[in-house]
Design a protein around this motif. Structure first.
Motif: not given
Ligand code: FAD
Ligand code: UDP
Length: 713
Positions: A1-24
């Motif tokens: 939901x926010x690019x800031x989450x990349x900080x603490x999720x970088x290490x995950x190996x998810x099935x897929x990454x979906x960026x739900x971009x609602x605003x600039x």
């Protein structure tokens, strides 16, 4: 939901990454400076980028300019709307206490109050027209409360719950979008626009790009900038609108294309595909590593094949998650311990029997009415492992000579049609006097005319059949109209099978239970052709159209298609029985009202019209001799194709009911495992104990109102 989450999720190996971009977000007040960098990283990493509006969509695509593979991952999903929720505001509703004391006319706004709101505009409007009252609902965020314009005719009522919004909206004359035109609003696509409109309110907005296009351009919302123009637009909105009915129709038409269900379905489909792609990429990457290792270390090639065998080979690839595919998947997995991959090109399981709750919460059959009936105890018991049942006997009325008459034709049909009072014996004599002998009975016309004569044939069968099949009954195999019997007694049931019932929680629920097994993997939104050669498997079970499988080598087999027009009506019942046939009027053949089938209690009712077509999804094989001849060629080819089994209505080109397809799939299973059918489908001890399958069939008492005491309409 926010690019800031990349900080603490970088290490995950998810099935897929979906960026739900609602605003600039980077343009927002107090946005952290690292946001831009993080977003660049996220855009690279995301399999899918969903954007909440058109301007944002264009902006994100521009951001990945130069990387076409990233560009194609950006999708546009403008705000959807829960129409029935907000449409409550079209009727007067009890006033919330804090709004009740505010005088009329009221101009309203709901949403977050932050730097995006044009506070000067709000003040200007309130000052220009002290007789108008501005009602503002929503939390004040990021800006200081002291910045808010304070005037006697501006009322800040604070944040409200979603469920209460319609009650506020109902009391407003006009709804407002007083957004400032600045960096933070360049990309917004305010959800409240369709919500206000669903509430039937005139809307005035500043020229926010995603409001101007489409709402302003289509004349659904008034666009105005600056105090003077905004006031003028509100004045115009407050005047009675002689074109209101027409405007509302256009609004409703626009909103009907924008439901959350539709957005969910599209998103869910894209996510499934993305997951599939990643999985395929992961295994081919692993293979590459193994191949490289093999070259380096000289390990025998068997390592590779054992990798395929042990980790990624399915015993069966099953194409089609309808009755045929799901039954065979269940048996192979639970009965024979096979690893099964079940795919379907649609975004759901259940094939044509798929049902779902529509946006009004009514259970409907997406592909027309499906009524389960069978004489086979074996089939009924087998399905009872996955569902409880609701007893339901199907009754159909035909609209003939301006009357609703029971079909199949029975004693009451004839007495009502002609105003007679015949007994069964007299009716038998009557039929004998009008019947035209046909030997042999070859066509669908022969079947009916040889039993009840030409007049009844023309009233009940000829036109319905022409509409449904696009050809005259004289061109169609006898088997088609022979599905509908003729009776001289008063039995008005459509079917006389021993077991007649509907799955208590619906078909999809039953399919979910059937496929809930660790050996079964389900992959939706996946066409057979997309996975051939990508996913390793040993054998194929194919339940799609047989001619398509062989690239139409012997020509196209005709399938008749249907278009389904679903509607929900704002009343409790539409018709007396589940299905009313219209043989002689309209382009549709029949109307089905689902609540009769499901027993659901609901203040509204959902119906479906069926319009037959030549083109479209294949639903009905067309039984006639020339088609059977083409099918025989495909059948020979199918039998000669090793490791591929063909089963189901489309793959064996047979006008089969659900129970017949279940039986066909069980037969194929017993053939595959080389056991007699009774043994093949007997539940194993571990199945009974294990996952709760193999219950005793449980049949609930009928809740169905019988004909005669069905609701009057
Ligand atoms: P389907 O249900 O058609 O399933 C085949 C699946 O294969 C589909 O989901 C399709 O998307 C998938 N597929 C096809 N090609 C590919 C591909 N290349 N890649 C991936 N997937 C693919 N029967 C009754 O017993 N009672 C009724 O009341 C009744 N009413 C009906 C009403 C209508 C309008 C229709 C059309 C049928 C009705 N039937 C009824 C018949 C019933 O729908 C069928 O008997 C049953 O659904 C057949 O199951 P199936 O698995 O053979 O085919
Ligand atoms: N039929 C008809 N009039 C009716 C009902 C059925 O002519 O009122 C004919 C028509 O040709 C139809 C066939 O009988 O296709 C089989 O009817 P059924 O209700 O079994 O069709 P399905 O539910 O499979 O569409």
């Amino acid at each position: 939901y926010t690019p800031m989450a990349i900080e603490y999720t970088r290490h995950l190996e998810p099935l897929a990454v979906v960026y739900d971009c609602m605003d600039e977000l980077s343009a927002f007040k107090l946005a952290p400076p690292e946001l831009i960098k993080r977003e660049a990283e996220l855009l690279k990493r995301a399999d899918l980028i969903f954007t909440g509006g058109h301007s944002l969509y264009q902006a994100k695509r521009r951001q990945v300019e130069g990387a076409p593979e990233l560009k194609s991952r950006v999708y546009e999903f403008p705000s959807s709307v829960d129409v029935p929720h907000f449409a409550q505001a079209r009727q007067p509703l009890p006033e919330p206490a804090d709004q009740a004391k505010i005088p009329h006319p009221r101009l309203g706004f709901f949403g977050v109050v932050d730097e995006r709101m044009d506070l000067a505009l709000v003040r200007g409007v309130a000052e220009a027209r002290p007789d108008w009252h501005l009602v503002i609902l929503g939390p004040v965020v990021k800006i200081d409360e002291s910045e808010l314009p304070r005037l006697p005719n501006i009322h800040y009522l604070g944040g409200k719950q979603y469920k209460d919004l319609p009650a506020y909206l109902a009391g407003w004359a006009v709804a407002l979008l007083p957004f400032a035109k600045n960096e933070s609003t360049r990309f917004i696509s305010p959800t409240k626009t369709p919500e206000y409109l669903a509430g039937g309110k005139p809307v005035v907005s500043t020229s926010i790009r995603d409001v101007v296009q489409p709402y302003g351009k289509q004349g659904l919302v008034r666009i105005a900038d600056g105090v003077l123009e905004f006031v003028k637009a509100i004045e115009a909105s407050l005047k009675p609108n002689p074109q209101r009915a027409k405007w509302l129709k256009r609004v409703d038409n626009f909103l009907s294309k924008n439901s959350w269900d539709r957005t969910w379905e599209e998103m869910s489909g894209l996510i499934q595909i993305a997951v599939g792609r990643r999985r395929a990429a992961v295994s081919s990457a692993k293979l590459k590593v193994l191949k490289k290792k093999q070259v380096e270390t000289g390990v025998s090639y068997n390592v590779l094949s054992s990798f395929r065998k042990n980790t990624s080979t399915f015993d069966y690839l099953i194409v089609g998650a309808g009755f045929a595919g799901s039954v065979i998947a269940e048996r192979l997995a639970a009965g024979a311990g096979k690893r099964v991959l079940l795919i379907d090109k649609r975004n759901h399981i259940g094939g044509n029997a798929y049902d779902h709750y529509n946006e009004h919460g009514i259970l409907v059959h997406k592909y027309g009415p499906h009524i389960f009936h069978t004489n086979s105890r074996e089939v009924f018991d087998y399905l009872s492992r996955f569902t409880q049942w609701r007893l339901y006997e199907h009754r159909v009325l035909a609209h003939v000579d301006n009357q609703l008459l029971p079909i199949p034709i029975n004693l009451d049909t004839i007495n009502k049609l002609y105003g007679w009072n015949l007994t069964s014996e007299e009716l038998e004599k009557f039929f004998a006097s009008v019947a035209e002998p046909r030997v042999p009975v070859r066509t669908s016309e022969d079947v009916v005319v040889s039993k009840v004569g030409r007049e009844l044939y023309e009233k009940f069968f000829r036109n319905y059949t022409r509409k449904q099949w696009g050809i005259d009954p004289s061109q169609l195999d006898a088997a088609v109209t022979a599905r509908v019997p003729t009776r001289t007694n008063r039995d008005d049931r459509y079917f006389t099978d021993t077991y007649q019932a509907m799955p208590l929680h619906g078909y999809t629920w039953m399919f979910e239970q059937m496929l809930n097994h660790p050996n079964i993997k389900v992959m939706l939104n996946t066409d057979y052709r997309e996975v051939v050669g990508v996913i390793p498997y040993r054998e194929v079970i194919y339940t799609g159209p047989v001619d398509e499988y062989f690239d139409y080598r012997y020509g196209k087999l005709p399938y008749r298609s249907l278009e389904f027009k679903h509607e929900t009506l704002d009343r409790e019942w539409h018709q007396r029985v589940a299905v009313v046939n219209y043989p002689n009027e309209h382009d549709y053949t029949r109307i089905t009202e689902f609540k009769h089938l499901t027993g659901q209690v609901h203040p509204k009712t959902s119906i479906v019209y069926e319009f037959p077509h030549d083109e479209g999804d294949p639903y009905y094989p067309v039984p006639r001799p020339e088609n059977t001849r083409i099918y025989q060629q495909y059948k020979a080819l199918a039998e000669a194709t090793p490791n591929v089994h063909f089963v189901g209505r489309l793959a064996t080109y047979k006008y089969y009911n659900m129970d017949q397809v279940v039986a066909q799939a069980l037969t194929l299973y017993s053939k595959i495992i080389g056991k007699r059918r009774v043994e093949a489908i007997r539940p194993l001890a571990r199945e009974v104990k294990g996952n709760g399958h193999a219950r005793e069939p449980l049949v609930l008492p009928s809740l169905e109102p019988k004909i005669g005491n069905t609701p009057a309409v």
